[in-house]
Design an enzyme around this catalytic site. Sequence first.
Site, mmCIF file in Angstrom:
data_model
loop_
_atom_site.group_PDB
_atom_site.id
_atom_site.type_symbol
_atom_site.label_atom_id
_atom_site.label_comp_id
_atom_site.label_asym_id
_atom_site.label_seq_id
_atom_site.Cartn_x
_atom_site.Cartn_y
_atom_site.Cartn_z
ATOM 1 N N LYS A 70 0.814 -1.457 -0.199
ATOM 2 C CA LYS A 70 -0.095 0.021 0.102
ATOM 3 C C LYS A 70 0.865 1.071 -0.035
ATOM 4 O O LYS A 70 0.251 2.353 -0.510
ATOM 5 C CB LYS A 70 -0.795 -0.134 1.243
ATOM 6 N N ASP A 106 -10.016 4.113 1.929
ATOM 7 C CA ASP A 106 -10.049 3.348 3.236
ATOM 8 C C ASP A 106 -10.742 4.420 4.470
ATOM 9 O O ASP A 106 -11.594 4.134 5.139
ATOM 10 C CB ASP A 106 -8.702 2.870 4.047
#
Length: 292
Positions: A70, A106
């Site tokens: 990520k 997110d």
Amino acid sequence: MTTARTEVYGVIGWPVGHSLSPQMHTAALRALGRDAVYVAFGVRPPHLASAIGGLGALGVRGVNITLPHKERVMQLVDALDDSALSVGAVNTLYRDGERWVGSNTDAAGLARSVREAGVAIEGSRVWVVGAGGAARAAVVGLAQAGASSVVVSARRSEQSTGLAQSLAGGLRGTALEATGFSEPELARAAERTDLMVQATSATLHDHALAEAFAAALPLASLPVHAVVMDLVYTPLETTVLRRARRQGLRTLDGLGMLIGQAALSLERWTGQEAPLAAMREALASGETSGDR
Ligand code: NDP
């Protein structure tokens, strides 16, 4: 870039076999009536650059990025949008013409799931327990959604202080405070909380340490109206949520964030509203025993 007839989407991670994203996105793409597949791409860290470099040539429409890529993927895309820059991690790649843009759903996905559960974020006092990647997304998402204050508590206080310092300039309108894990610090944070977010991995799997972790949190100091959320979804009712529920507090499990971030990725790729019910159903019918 070439474009395949059947649209291809996927998740890139390592390992990725336990990811819940394929079942959730496959159900969503079907519900939207698209000729599309969503597959898990197991990509070892040394191969990440060549995998990202080949997406366009393969005609892939969009991908999610999961652990351990990520952060590293941020250096491999053509551009980063504001969400990726504010969280400091990328979980979604989308195409903008010939360019691949790194984005992060997110933070906004978590806030969306809290709002969809009918919990007000605007003006609320948030307490985030933990200071890793998920905690960071929670702080950014809830601050950007209008929380008036966010207290971040970590067992290593340098981790919570570091998180708060790195975000301080970018989150105007939200007071950020970092604490350690001493009893008085935790009790003081709890007393002033409307929404608590458990964002450590301590409640992953139900074991004696998870029970001890929950027992050490001063949940009894939370106001009676407080809502307790745990980002961990394996198990769905974590030791922290179980204790909070027994105390009569409202609880939110980690599937909300999981679905929220997926919904925002899907909407970005397709321009269609995510079929949340189909996504929820796909998770309920499968096993929620893995990562995303
Ligand atoms: P990280 O490894 O980045 O961070 C974990 C954090 O938990 C660190 O602050 C770590 O502290 C802390 N921690 C671990 N064990 C304990 C303990 N016993 N007591 C106190 N603190 C502890 O992980 P992530 O932030 O990426 O993920 C955290 C959890 O959130 C995961 O387990 C995952 O299941 C869940 N998650 C859920 C998502 C969803 O969509 N619902 C999305 C992403 C994550 P230290 O560094 O000192 O070890």
